[in-house]
Scaffold this motif. Structure first.
Motif, PDB file in Angstrom:
ATOM      1  N   PRO A  81      -5.923  -1.575   7.133  1.00 56.67           N
ATOM      2  CA  PRO A  81      -5.504  -0.696   6.289  1.00 56.67           C
ATOM      3  C   PRO A  81      -6.389  -0.470   5.128  1.00 56.67           C
ATOM      4  O   PRO A  81      -6.856  -1.499   4.297  1.00 56.67           O
ATOM      5  CB  PRO A  81      -4.268  -1.063   5.780  1.00 56.67           C
ATOM      6  CG  PRO A  81      -4.126  -2.529   5.886  1.00 56.67           C
ATOM      7  CD  PRO A  81      -5.202  -2.916   7.176  1.00 56.67           C
ATOM      8  N   ILE A  82      -6.740   0.805   4.883  1.00 59.79           N
ATOM      9  CA  ILE A  82      -7.726   1.001   3.431  1.00 59.79           C
ATOM     10  C   ILE A  82      -7.268   2.208   2.750  1.00 59.79           C
ATOM     11  O   ILE A  82      -6.714   2.974   3.462  1.00 59.79           O
ATOM     12  CB  ILE A  82      -9.295   1.216   4.369  1.00 59.79           C
ATOM     13  CG1 ILE A  82      -9.775   0.077   5.352  1.00 59.79           C
ATOM     14  CG2 ILE A  82     -10.276   1.548   3.153  1.00 59.79           C
ATOM     15  CD1 ILE A  82     -11.251   0.125   5.729  1.00 59.79           C
ATOM     16  N   ALA A  83      -7.521   2.115   1.458  1.00 61.53           N
ATOM     17  CA  ALA A  83      -7.247   3.147   0.478  1.00 61.53           C
ATOM     18  C   ALA A  83      -7.174   4.473   1.082  1.00 61.53           C
ATOM     19  O   ALA A  83      -5.841   5.065   0.898  1.00 61.53           O
ATOM     20  CB  ALA A  83      -8.067   2.997  -0.681  1.00 61.53           C
ATOM     21  N   PRO A  84      -8.067   5.170   1.446  1.00 63.24           N
ATOM     22  CA  PRO A  84      -7.970   6.714   1.630  1.00 63.24           C
ATOM     23  C   PRO A  84      -6.745   7.031   2.620  1.00 63.24           C
ATOM     24  O   PRO A  84      -5.846   7.691   2.217  1.00 63.24           O
ATOM     25  CB  PRO A  84      -9.313   7.260   2.445  1.00 63.24           C
ATOM     26  CG  PRO A  84     -10.049   6.241   1.694  1.00 63.24           C
ATOM     27  CD  PRO A  84      -9.558   4.782   1.826  1.00 63.24           C
ATOM     28  N   ARG A  85      -6.625   6.197   3.875  1.00 68.05           N
ATOM     29  CA  ARG A  85      -5.493   6.633   4.916  1.00 68.05           C
ATOM     30  C   ARG A  85      -4.334   6.254   4.176  1.00 68.05           C
ATOM     31  O   ARG A  85      -3.313   7.056   4.490  1.00 68.05           O
ATOM     32  CB  ARG A  85      -5.956   6.294   6.287  1.00 68.05           C
ATOM     33  CG  ARG A  85      -6.749   7.060   6.928  1.00 68.05           C
ATOM     34  CD  ARG A  85      -7.180   6.542   8.228  1.00 68.05           C
ATOM     35  NE  ARG A  85      -6.155   6.342   9.104  1.00 68.05           N
ATOM     36  CZ  ARG A  85      -5.773   7.292   9.964  1.00 68.05           C
ATOM     37  NH1 ARG A  85      -6.374   8.563  10.229  1.00 68.05           N
ATOM     38  NH2 ARG A  85      -4.672   7.109  10.911  1.00 68.05           N
ATOM     39  N   VAL A  86      -4.253   4.947   3.734  1.00 70.76           N
ATOM     40  CA  VAL A  86      -3.089   4.568   3.255  1.00 70.76           C
ATOM     41  C   VAL A  86      -2.573   5.539   2.098  1.00 70.76           C
ATOM     42  O   VAL A  86      -1.198   5.567   2.049  1.00 70.76           O
ATOM     43  CB  VAL A  86      -3.090   3.006   2.851  1.00 70.76           C
ATOM     44  CG1 VAL A  86      -1.836   2.805   1.838  1.00 70.76           C
ATOM     45  CG2 VAL A  86      -3.352   2.020   4.074  1.00 70.76           C
ATOM     46  N   GLY A  87      -3.340   5.788   1.386  1.00 67.44           N
ATOM     47  CA  GLY A  87      -2.967   6.506   0.136  1.00 67.44           C
ATOM     48  C   GLY A  87      -2.300   8.054   0.656  1.00 67.44           C
ATOM     49  O   GLY A  87      -1.561   8.547   0.050  1.00 67.44           O
ATOM     50  N   GLY A 114       0.921  -1.059   0.196  1.00 64.74           N
ATOM     51  CA  GLY A 114       0.009   0.121   0.121  1.00 64.74           C
ATOM     52  C   GLY A 114       0.773   1.286  -0.020  1.00 64.74           C
ATOM     53  O   GLY A 114       0.557   2.305  -0.667  1.00 64.74           O
ATOM     54  N   LEU A 115       1.677   1.394   0.789  1.00 61.93           N
ATOM     55  CA  LEU A 115       2.535   2.485   0.903  1.00 61.93           C
ATOM     56  C   LEU A 115       3.595   2.579  -0.300  1.00 61.93           C
ATOM     57  O   LEU A 115       3.707   3.411  -0.957  1.00 61.93           O
ATOM     58  CB  LEU A 115       3.308   2.692   2.215  1.00 61.93           C
ATOM     59  CG  LEU A 115       2.676   2.921   3.641  1.00 61.93           C
ATOM     60  CD1 LEU A 115       3.642   2.644   4.675  1.00 61.93           C
ATOM     61  CD2 LEU A 115       1.855   4.316   3.771  1.00 61.93           C
ATOM     62  N   GLY A 116       4.305   1.481  -0.528  1.00 58.30           N
ATOM     63  CA  GLY A 116       5.411   1.663  -1.471  1.00 58.30           C
ATOM     64  C   GLY A 116       4.917   1.824  -3.001  1.00 58.30           C
ATOM     65  O   GLY A 116       5.365   2.581  -3.729  1.00 58.30           O
ATOM     66  N   SER A 117       3.699   1.123  -3.231  1.00 55.48           N
ATOM     67  CA  SER A 117       3.213   1.196  -4.650  1.00 55.48           C
ATOM     68  C   SER A 117       2.579   2.418  -5.060  1.00 55.48           C
ATOM     69  O   SER A 117       2.923   3.014  -6.153  1.00 55.48           O
ATOM     70  CB  SER A 117       2.043  -0.018  -4.979  1.00 55.48           C
ATOM     71  OG  SER A 117       0.920   0.101  -4.155  1.00 55.48           O
ATOM     72  N   ASN A 118       2.028   2.957  -3.937  1.00 57.31           N
ATOM     73  CA  ASN A 118       1.374   4.308  -4.059  1.00 57.31           C
ATOM     74  C   ASN A 118       2.311   5.709  -4.066  1.00 57.31           C
ATOM     75  O   ASN A 118       2.347   6.364  -4.949  1.00 57.31           O
ATOM     76  CB  ASN A 118       0.149   4.608  -3.092  1.00 57.31           C
ATOM     77  CG  ASN A 118      -1.122   3.953  -3.411  1.00 57.31           C
ATOM     78  OD1 ASN A 118      -1.741   4.073  -4.198  1.00 57.31           O
ATOM     79  ND2 ASN A 118      -1.413   2.910  -2.522  1.00 57.31           N
ATOM     80  N   GLN A 140      -3.746  -0.856  -2.823  1.00 54.72           N
ATOM     81  CA  GLN A 140      -2.107  -0.917  -3.536  1.00 54.72           C
ATOM     82  C   GLN A 140      -2.600  -0.903  -5.050  1.00 54.72           C
ATOM     83  O   GLN A 140      -3.831  -0.970  -5.414  1.00 54.72           O
ATOM     84  CB  GLN A 140      -1.751  -2.207  -3.297  1.00 54.72           C
ATOM     85  CG  GLN A 140      -1.616  -2.643  -1.716  1.00 54.72           C
ATOM     86  CD  GLN A 140      -1.039  -3.881  -1.708  1.00 54.72           C
ATOM     87  OE1 GLN A 140      -0.476  -4.589  -2.477  1.00 54.72           O
ATOM     88  NE2 GLN A 140      -0.909  -4.408  -0.322  1.00 54.72           N
ATOM     89  N   TYR A 141      -1.564  -0.071  -5.625  1.00 59.87           N
ATOM     90  CA  TYR A 141      -1.819   0.486  -7.047  1.00 59.87           C
ATOM     91  C   TYR A 141      -1.364  -0.890  -7.945  1.00 59.87           C
ATOM     92  O   TYR A 141      -0.684  -0.947  -8.634  1.00 59.87           O
ATOM     93  CB  TYR A 141      -0.358   1.385  -7.368  1.00 59.87           C
ATOM     94  CG  TYR A 141      -1.166   2.557  -8.540  1.00 59.87           C
ATOM     95  CD1 TYR A 141      -1.004   2.137  -9.732  1.00 59.87           C
ATOM     96  CD2 TYR A 141      -1.662   3.661  -7.937  1.00 59.87           C
ATOM     97  CE1 TYR A 141      -1.681   2.925 -10.532  1.00 59.87           C
ATOM     98  CE2 TYR A 141      -2.105   4.490  -8.736  1.00 59.87           C
ATOM     99  CZ  TYR A 141      -2.147   4.285 -10.037  1.00 59.87           C
ATOM    100  OH  TYR A 141      -2.566   5.161 -11.106  1.00 59.87           O
TER     101      TYR A 141
END
Length: 194
Positions: free
Chosen positions: A169-175, A21-25, A54-55
């Motif tokens: 972990p969900i997209a908005p906060r991870v993003g 999630g962190l790395g790909s975005n 994740q992206y």
């Protein structure tokens, strides 16, 4: 002005430890603005539950994350020089593959991995900036997410929302945190830009 920034950034090299999630975005944000060189390492494959943050895409399910991410990054920046390492990082491998990076981004899931990466970077290269993510689980609380700097360590997140079965972990906060990491990397890389 962006063209000058793009030309400046294409000479820079960023290491990203993890392609979830962190790395790909974070990698996608950096590729979009023109960071010309990246080293990304991860050993995992894309699973259905990864798509929430994740992206990656449906047609990439079952593929190695670093291979799929390399394809995705090249779709937005065909000139990027990318070393996609399909391996589980260790302190020794970090020393081998990340030594010449201008900045390193931590994008691990587990606290113990975050810790050994911090210790390795601060011991081997005390002057090298390291951007980490801590506290991005769940939803809401956007105003709690921040950047805190301690020397060359930059901590992005709310520093408290840990991932659990009840707080995934969900997209908005991870993003938000991943893009905050990318923004901190740009701030570091562009500090001497004129």
């Amino acid at each position: 002005m962006f063209e000058k920034i793009y030309e400046f950034l294409k000479t820079k090299k960023v290491g990203i430890a993890g392609a979830g999630g962190l790395g790909s975005n974070c990698a996608m944000a950096l590729a979009r603005v023109g960071v010309g060189n990246m080293v990304i390492a991860d050993f995992d494959v894309i699973e259905l539950f990864n798509l929430n943050r994740q992206y990656y895409f449906w047609d990439q399910l079952g593929n190695k994350k670093v291979i799929a991410l390399k394809d995705n990054l090249r779709k937005v920046n065909s000139k990027i020089n990318l070393s996609a390492l399909n391996l589980k990082l260790t302190p020794e491998l970090v020393k081998e593959h990340y030594a010449d990076c201008d900045v390193i981004v931590e994008a691990f899931d587990k606290a113990e991995e975050k810790l050994w990466l911090i210790e390795t970077v601060q011991t081997e290269w005390p002057e090298k900036p390291l951007v980490i993510g801590v506290g991005m689980a769940g939803w809401g609380g956007s105003n709690d997410i921040h950047v805190r700097q301690e020397g060359n360590l930059y901590i992005c997140g709310d520093e408290k929302a840990e991932v659990s079965d009840d707080v995934p972990p969900i997209a908005p906060r991870v993003g938000i945190v991943a893009n905050m990491q990318a923004n901190v990397v740009l701030e570091i890389l562009l500090k001497d830009f004129k």
